[in-house]
Design a protein around this motif. Sequence first.
Motif, short mmCIF file in Angstrom:
data_model
loop_
_atom_site.label_atom_id
_atom_site.label_comp_id
_atom_site.label_asym_id
_atom_site.label_seq_id
_atom_site.Cartn_x
_atom_site.Cartn_y
_atom_site.Cartn_z
N ALA A 112 -35.23 51.23 -88.10
CA ALA A 112 -34.92 52.48 -88.79
C ALA A 112 -33.57 52.36 -89.49
O ALA A 112 -32.70 51.61 -89.05
N ASN A 113 -33.41 53.10 -90.52
CA ASN A 113 -32.15 53.18 -91.22
C ASN A 113 -31.13 53.84 -90.29
O ASN A 113 -31.45 54.80 -89.60
N LEU A 114 -29.90 53.34 -90.23
CA LEU A 114 -28.90 53.88 -89.33
C LEU A 114 -28.64 55.35 -89.61
O LEU A 114 -28.53 56.17 -88.69
N LYS A 115 -28.57 55.71 -90.87
CA LYS A 115 -28.33 57.11 -91.23
C LYS A 115 -29.46 57.99 -90.71
O LYS A 115 -29.21 59.04 -90.11
N ASP A 116 -30.71 57.57 -90.91
CA ASP A 116 -31.86 58.35 -90.43
C ASP A 116 -31.86 58.44 -88.91
O ASP A 116 -32.21 59.47 -88.35
N LEU A 132 -29.22 58.34 -86.88
CA LEU A 132 -28.17 59.26 -86.43
C LEU A 132 -28.51 60.71 -86.74
O LEU A 132 -28.24 61.61 -85.93
N LEU A 133 -29.10 60.95 -87.90
CA LEU A 133 -29.46 62.32 -88.27
C LEU A 133 -30.70 62.81 -87.55
O LEU A 133 -30.97 64.00 -87.50
N GLY A 134 -31.48 61.89 -86.98
CA GLY A 134 -32.71 62.27 -86.31
C GLY A 134 -32.53 62.68 -84.86
O GLY A 134 -33.50 63.03 -84.19
N GLY A 135 -31.31 62.68 -84.38
CA GLY A 135 -31.05 63.05 -82.99
C GLY A 135 -31.17 64.55 -82.78
O GLY A 135 -31.53 65.30 -83.68
N PRO A 136 -30.88 65.00 -81.58
CA PRO A 136 -30.98 66.44 -81.29
C PRO A 136 -29.98 67.23 -82.11
O PRO A 136 -28.87 66.79 -82.38
N LYS A 137 -30.39 68.40 -82.52
CA LYS A 137 -29.53 69.28 -83.31
C LYS A 137 -28.59 70.03 -82.39
O LYS A 137 -28.99 70.53 -81.35
N VAL A 138 -27.35 70.12 -82.77
CA VAL A 138 -26.34 70.81 -81.96
C VAL A 138 -25.65 71.89 -82.77
O VAL A 138 -24.47 72.17 -82.59
N ASP A 139 -26.37 72.53 -83.67
CA ASP A 139 -25.79 73.58 -84.51
C ASP A 139 -25.31 74.77 -83.68
O ASP A 139 -24.31 75.41 -84.02
N ASP A 140 -26.02 75.13 -82.63
CA ASP A 140 -25.68 76.29 -81.82
C ASP A 140 -24.91 75.89 -80.56
O ASP A 140 -24.88 76.61 -79.58
N PHE A 141 -24.27 74.76 -80.58
CA PHE A 141 -23.54 74.26 -79.42
C PHE A 141 -22.26 75.05 -79.25
O PHE A 141 -21.46 75.19 -80.17
N GLU A 142 -22.07 75.63 -78.07
CA GLU A 142 -20.89 76.44 -77.80
C GLU A 142 -20.26 75.98 -76.50
O GLU A 142 -20.94 75.79 -75.49
N VAL A 143 -18.97 75.79 -76.52
CA VAL A 143 -18.25 75.37 -75.33
C VAL A 143 -17.53 76.58 -74.76
O VAL A 143 -16.78 77.26 -75.46
N LYS A 144 -17.77 76.87 -73.49
CA LYS A 144 -17.08 77.97 -72.81
C LYS A 144 -15.82 77.40 -72.19
O LYS A 144 -15.86 76.44 -71.43
N ARG A 145 -14.70 78.00 -72.53
CA ARG A 145 -13.43 77.51 -72.02
C ARG A 145 -12.88 78.46 -70.97
O ARG A 145 -13.00 79.67 -71.10
N SER A 146 -12.28 77.90 -70.00
CA SER A 146 -11.67 78.69 -68.94
C SER A 146 -10.40 79.37 -69.47
O SER A 146 -9.66 78.79 -70.25
N ARG A 147 -10.18 80.59 -69.04
CA ARG A 147 -8.98 81.33 -69.45
C ARG A 147 -7.80 80.97 -68.54
O ARG A 147 -6.68 81.43 -68.76
N ASP A 148 -8.02 80.21 -67.52
CA ASP A 148 -6.98 79.84 -66.58
C ASP A 148 -5.92 78.98 -67.28
O ASP A 148 -6.24 78.02 -67.98
N ARG A 149 -4.66 79.36 -67.13
CA ARG A 149 -3.58 78.62 -67.78
C ARG A 149 -2.88 77.68 -66.80
O ARG A 149 -1.83 77.14 -67.13
#
Length: 81
Positions: free
Chosen positions: A52-56, A58-75
Amino acid sequence: MAKWQVQEAKTRLSALIEEANKKGPQVITRHGSEHAVVLSITDYRALTDQRANLKDYLLGGPKVDDFEVKRSRDRGRKIRL
């Protein structure tokens, strides 16, 4: 895989090609070490079509458009220096 010396492969090129078509890859040796392989066009296409073409890839992997990281408020804790 059958092995052919370079000199024999030169003189019997037609036979070498026929063997590659009928029996699979043929190894060509020089001074006892393997240097080349003759493949049938079918075997060659089977090998190259799978890549496979390297570009295809890499682009064919799972989509992470809605990926959200929850961060702790602890300082952390307060320390005295």
